[in-house]
Design a protein around this motif. Sequence first.
Motif, short mmCIF file in Angstrom:
data_model
loop_
_atom_site.label_atom_id
_atom_site.label_comp_id
_atom_site.label_asym_id
_atom_site.label_seq_id
_atom_site.Cartn_x
_atom_site.Cartn_y
_atom_site.Cartn_z
N ALA A 23 0.83 -1.21 0.00
CA ALA A 23 0.00 0.00 0.00
C ALA A 23 0.86 1.26 0.00
CB ALA A 23 -0.94 -0.01 1.20
N VAL A 24 1.89 1.29 0.83
CA VAL A 24 2.76 2.46 0.89
C VAL A 24 3.53 2.61 -0.41
CG1 VAL A 24 4.75 3.49 2.06
CG2 VAL A 24 2.95 2.39 3.40
N ARG B 75 2.72 5.82 -2.06
CA ARG B 75 3.86 6.68 -1.70
C ARG B 75 3.49 7.67 -0.59
NH1 ARG B 75 8.16 5.94 -5.38
NH2 ARG B 75 7.73 3.89 -6.30
N ASN B 76 2.65 7.19 0.33
CA ASN B 76 2.22 8.08 1.42
C ASN B 76 1.66 7.22 2.55
OD1 ASN B 76 -0.03 9.76 2.86
ND2 ASN B 76 1.27 11.29 1.83
N PHE B 77 2.16 7.43 3.77
CA PHE B 77 1.70 6.64 4.92
C PHE B 77 0.23 6.92 5.25
CE2 PHE B 77 6.07 5.63 5.47
CZ PHE B 77 6.13 4.53 6.30
N VAL C 211 13.43 -0.72 3.39
CA VAL C 211 12.71 -0.85 2.11
C VAL C 211 12.19 0.51 1.64
CG1 VAL C 211 12.07 -3.25 2.49
CG2 VAL C 211 10.55 -1.43 3.28
N LEU C 212 12.15 1.49 2.54
CA LEU C 212 11.62 2.81 2.20
C LEU C 212 12.59 3.90 2.63
CD1 LEU C 212 7.95 2.43 3.50
CD2 LEU C 212 8.72 2.19 1.13
N VAL C 213 12.60 4.97 1.85
CA VAL C 213 13.30 6.18 2.23
C VAL C 213 12.23 7.19 2.60
CG1 VAL C 213 14.85 8.05 1.51
CG2 VAL C 213 15.22 5.71 0.67
N ARG C 214 12.21 7.61 3.87
CA ARG C 214 11.13 8.45 4.37
C ARG C 214 11.44 9.93 4.14
NH1 ARG C 214 11.64 3.81 6.82
NH2 ARG C 214 9.89 2.70 7.79
N ASN C 215 11.33 10.35 2.90
CA ASN C 215 11.52 11.75 2.54
C ASN C 215 10.14 12.40 2.37
OD1 ASN C 215 14.33 11.57 2.43
ND2 ASN C 215 14.29 10.86 0.30
N ARG C 216 9.90 13.45 3.13
CA ARG C 216 8.63 14.13 3.00
C ARG C 216 8.64 15.03 1.75
NH1 ARG C 216 6.37 15.71 8.98
NH2 ARG C 216 6.64 13.64 9.93
N PRO C 217 7.45 15.23 1.11
CA PRO C 217 6.14 14.70 1.50
C PRO C 217 5.89 13.28 1.01
CG PRO C 217 5.87 16.10 -0.41
CD PRO C 217 7.34 16.14 -0.05
N ILE D 146 7.10 9.20 -0.20
CA ILE D 146 7.95 8.08 0.20
C ILE D 146 8.63 7.51 -1.04
CG2 ILE D 146 7.97 5.78 1.26
CD1 ILE D 146 7.28 8.03 3.20
N GLU D 147 9.89 7.18 -0.92
CA GLU D 147 10.62 6.55 -2.01
C GLU D 147 11.06 5.15 -1.59
OE1 GLU D 147 10.90 7.78 -4.96
OE2 GLU D 147 9.98 9.72 -4.45
N LEU D 148 11.20 4.27 -2.56
CA LEU D 148 11.66 2.92 -2.29
C LEU D 148 13.18 2.85 -2.35
CD1 LEU D 148 9.18 0.81 -4.46
CD2 LEU D 148 9.06 1.21 -2.00
N THR D 149 13.77 2.06 -1.47
CA THR D 149 15.19 1.78 -1.55
C THR D 149 15.41 0.75 -2.65
OG1 THR D 149 15.11 -0.04 0.02
CG2 THR D 149 15.41 2.16 0.94
N SER D 150 16.65 0.44 -2.94
CA SER D 150 16.93 -0.59 -3.94
C SER D 150 16.37 -1.94 -3.51
CB SER D 150 18.44 -0.70 -4.16
OG SER D 150 19.12 -1.00 -2.94
N VAL D 151 16.41 -2.20 -2.18
CA VAL D 151 15.81 -3.45 -1.66
C VAL D 151 14.30 -3.42 -1.85
CG1 VAL D 151 15.42 -4.84 0.42
CG2 VAL D 151 17.67 -3.83 0.00
N GLY D 152 13.70 -2.27 -1.56
CA GLY D 152 12.25 -2.14 -1.71
C GLY D 152 11.81 -2.30 -3.15
N ARG D 153 12.61 -1.71 -4.10
CA ARG D 153 12.27 -1.83 -5.52
C ARG D 153 12.40 -3.28 -5.98
NH1 ARG D 153 15.18 3.02 -5.71
NH2 ARG D 153 17.08 1.94 -6.43
N ALA D 154 13.36 -4.00 -5.47
CA ALA D 154 13.52 -5.41 -5.85
C ALA D 154 12.40 -6.27 -5.27
CB ALA D 154 14.88 -5.91 -5.36
N LEU D 155 11.95 -5.91 -4.08
CA LEU D 155 10.93 -6.69 -3.39
C LEU D 155 9.52 -6.45 -3.94
CD1 LEU D 155 10.50 -8.63 -0.95
CD2 LEU D 155 10.17 -6.58 0.47
N LEU D 156 9.26 -5.22 -4.41
CA LEU D 156 7.89 -4.83 -4.76
C LEU D 156 7.22 -5.74 -5.79
CD1 LEU D 156 5.51 -2.91 -4.56
CD2 LEU D 156 6.66 -1.42 -6.23
#
Length: 316
Positions: A19-20, A24-26, A55-61, A63-73
Motif C-alpha cells: 500500500a505504501v 507513496r504516502n503513509f 525498504v523505504l526512504v522516508r523523505n517528505r512529503p 515516500i521513495e523505495l530503496t533498492s531493496v524495496g524496488r527489488a521486493l515490490l
Amino acid sequence: MIVPAIAMPPLQCLRAFLAVAQLRNFTRAAQALGLTQTAISHQIAQLETHIGAAVLVRNRPNIELTSVGRALLPAVESGLTTIWDAFKEAQALEASERLVVSATPEFCAQWLAPRLETFCKLFPAISVNMILEYRRADIKSGDVDVAIWLGPGDESLSATRLGVEEEFAVCSPELARSLPKQNALWAAPLLQYAGARHTVLDWERWLQQLFGSALYEVEEKGKQSELDYGPVFDAFPDMIAACKRSEGFALVRTSLVADELASGKLKRCFTETVTSDLHYYVVTLPKAQRRTETEQFRQWLISEAALSNSDFATER
C-alpha cells in the motif's frame, strides 16, 4: 513445500508495504487499509527488521523505495495478487455449489426433508440450504435458486407441476377400523392446524365443496348434531402426529401424507375427495438462466415426485 514461519514476515506487513509503495504516502496507505498511520509505520518497521534492510526512504512529503524495496515490490505485488485471485476463485466455487431452496414448512417436513439425504448422496458437492417460508421468495434477485410453491408463479419464471393434489381426510388405521357405516364424520374430532390458511386446508371450505352448507348440522336420532371441530395445532406435523394417535381426522393434500399412506401409518377414512385448486410447483429462473446445480436439483425433485405421482404436467 512447507515454508517455515520464521522465513516469512507477517502478511499484514506485506500488505502495508504494498500500500505504501503504491500510494507513496503513509496517511493514504493507512486510509486504504482501514488502519492508523502508526500501525502502518509499525508494520513497515517489522518488515525491515525481518529483512535486515530498509525498504523505504522516508523523505517528505512522498515516500521513495530503496533498492531493496524496488527489488521486493514486484514479487510482493504478484504474490498478494495471486493469493487474492485464489481466494476469489474459491469463494466463487463455494457459491456455485451452494443451493438455496425455499419451501413451505409443511411440504419440507412431510415430503422434501425425508428425501434430501438421497440428493446429498447423489450430489455430495452441492450444499442445500433450506428456507422455510410461506411468502413467495424473490427468485429473480438471486437470493433463492429453487422455490416450491402452491401455484406456478408469474410468467417470467419456469414452473413444473409436481403432480395433481387431491384434498381428503385421513385417520389412523385403528380409528378407520372402528368407524360406523353412516355419519362417520361425526365419530371423531376434525383436527386443525394454525398454518391451514396458507395451504387452504380448511374443513368448512372442503365440506362446502362436497356437500354444500347442509352438512354442518344433521338430524341424528331426533337431535341436531354439530360437527366436532377439534384442537388447533401449531404445525402440520403436530396435527399428523395426533391423527396417528387416533385423536381425530386430519384434512390433507396428497403430497403431504404420501409417505404415511404408503407405509400404512395413515388411511383415507372417507371416499369423498376434492381435486385441489392448488398444486405444488418447482419454480426456478428460465432454463437459459439456471445454474447447473439448480437444474440438477430440479430434475431430481421431479424424478422423486414421479415415483409417488404419475400425473405430471410439462414445463411452462
